[in-house]
Design a protein around this motif. Structure first.
Motif, PDB file in Angstrom:
ATOM      1  N   UNK A 231      -9.027   0.150  -8.132  1.00  6.46           N
ATOM      2  CA  UNK A 231      -7.971   0.155  -7.124  1.00  6.46           C
ATOM      3  C   UNK A 231      -7.686  -1.317  -6.696  1.00  6.46           C
ATOM      4  N   UNK A 232      -6.355  -1.697  -6.808  1.00 12.06           N
ATOM      5  CA  UNK A 232      -6.039  -2.979  -6.515  1.00 12.06           C
ATOM      6  C   UNK A 232      -5.585  -3.058  -4.720  1.00 12.06           C
ATOM      7  N   UNK A 233      -6.447  -3.507  -3.953  1.00 19.55           N
ATOM      8  CA  UNK A 233      -6.010  -3.409  -2.642  1.00 19.55           C
ATOM      9  C   UNK A 233      -5.260  -4.628  -2.097  1.00 19.55           C
ATOM     10  N   UNK A 270       0.359 -10.657  -4.944  1.00 17.05           N
ATOM     11  CA  UNK A 270      -0.346 -10.504  -3.567  1.00 17.05           C
ATOM     12  C   UNK A 270       0.274  -9.131  -2.801  1.00 17.05           C
ATOM     13  N   UNK A 271      -0.268  -7.879  -3.255  1.00 21.53           N
ATOM     14  CA  UNK A 271       0.333  -6.596  -2.531  1.00 21.53           C
ATOM     15  C   UNK A 271      -0.318  -6.638  -1.008  1.00 21.53           C
ATOM     16  N   UNK A 272       0.532  -6.154  -0.232  1.00 21.40           N
ATOM     17  CA  UNK A 272      -0.139  -5.939   1.070  1.00 21.40           C
ATOM     18  C   UNK A 272      -0.608  -4.702   1.502  1.00 21.40           C
ATOM     19  N   UNK A 273      -0.680  -3.617   0.695  1.00 23.77           N
ATOM     20  CA  UNK A 273      -1.283  -2.704   0.703  1.00 23.77           C
ATOM     21  C   UNK A 273      -1.950  -2.136  -0.640  1.00 23.77           C
ATOM     22  N   UNK A 274      -2.575  -1.102  -0.693  1.00 23.11           N
ATOM     23  CA  UNK A 274      -3.020  -0.310  -1.858  1.00 23.11           C
ATOM     24  C   UNK A 274      -2.022  -0.305  -2.842  1.00 23.11           C
ATOM     25  N   UNK A 275      -2.138  -0.744  -4.168  1.00 26.95           N
ATOM     26  CA  UNK A 275      -1.150  -0.732  -5.418  1.00 26.95           C
ATOM     27  C   UNK A 275      -1.618   0.469  -6.232  1.00 26.95           C
TER      28      UNK A 275
END
Length: 298
Positions: A231-233, A270-275
């Motif tokens: 998981x990418x957070x 640069x995600x702001x939430x879980x992707x």
């Protein structure tokens, strides 16, 4: 690589030699058992099989697609490695030979696709299920071993069991546990797909790393058209595509032309939430290969 150019191949002599080679691999002792061996489809029976551990780098097999020197392609096979595999799990080495034929049958370097093809071929011959069970045991002996081209040995064992038609109720407990954990990872991890803009370039494959950690092989085509990574957070992540190969298929899909190989590219997200889903976009032009990512694919 400089390759020796072979003389004309006598199909009858080659077919007899190949049959004898397969017989040796499975240590068969009776005529009835010999008749139950797998033989390649007719269109692959002119492919030479050469015993050469140097060409395989002492792994069990390697394949070259058709070229000037080998118009039907060629399979290199390491008998020393085959004997070692069969010593622990008799018959398992045949799977790896069929796997190499799968690369030629599908015209791909996708190891998952070759695994699936080999398992499907072997389930349809009398001794095939025994070979598939043997190779599953082989993979489970070092189940956590990982190669980004192949995935883990546990994943290879699962593919063999699924595409070989092995009833799930008969799977070894370790394989069942892995399948359950894999299903959870799919639900909680990040699914990565590969997209190409419309144009001449219409097939690509690569090895993906996330934050310098190898994840696996990703392609625009199945079965590797979807890759599950941890998981990418929220936060900064570096995505790196290495060993990128690019192709063009004609409209009929029968002719595959290589455009480029062994390229690499990176991008930062640069995600702001879980992707939960991630779409990679590859572009290749005069300025080189470019990798981009869509964090909110449709």
């Amino acid at each position: 690589m400089d390759l020796w150019v072979p003389g004309p191949v006598n199909p009858q002599r080659f077919f007899i030699a190949l049959t004898g080679f397969l017989v040796a691999l499975l240590s068969t002792t009776t005529a009835r058992e010999t008749q139950s061996l797998w033989l390649p489809p007719v269109y692959l029976r002119h492919v030479p099989v050469k015993e050469d551990c140097q060409q395989t780098r002492h792994r069990i097999g390697a394949t070259l697609q058709p070229n000037l020197f080998y118009p039907h392609g060629v399979i290199f096979f390491c008998p020393e490695r085959a004997r070692a595999i069969d010593a622990a799990n008799p018959g398992a080495s045949l799977f790896f030979l069929v796997h190499e034929y799968g690369h030629l049958a599908l015209n791909t370097r996708d190891e998952a696709a070759a695994d699936d093809w080999a398992a499907g071929q072997l389930q349809n011959v009398p001794r095939g299920p025994a070979v598939l069970r043997a190779v599953v045991r082989h993979f489970l002996r070092a189940g956590r071993s990982f190669d980004p081209h192949y995935g883990s040995n546990l994943e290879r064992a699962r593919r063999v069991a699924v595409y070989g038609g092995w009833p799930r109720a008969q799977w070894p407990p370790e394989l069942l546990r892995y399948a359950e954990n894999r299903a959870q990872t799919e639900r909680k991890g990040t699914t990565v797909r590969l997209l190409l803009p419309a144009g001449y370039l219409n097939e690509a494959e690569l090895l993906l790393s996330v934050d310098e950690r190898p994840v696996g092989f990703l392609s625009t085509d199945p079965p590797s058209g979807r890759l599950i990574c941890p998981a990418l957070g929220a936060g900064r992540h570096v995505l790196t595509a290495t060993d990128v190969w690019l192709y063009h298929h004609d409209r009929s899909g029968t002719k595959k032309s290589e455009i480029a190989r062994r390229l690499s590219a990176s991008c930062i997200i640069n995600p702001t939430t879980f992707t939960g889903q991630l779409e990679l976009i590859l572009r290749n032009d005069e300025s080189g290969l470019e990798l981009a990512a869509d964090l909110d694919p449709p």
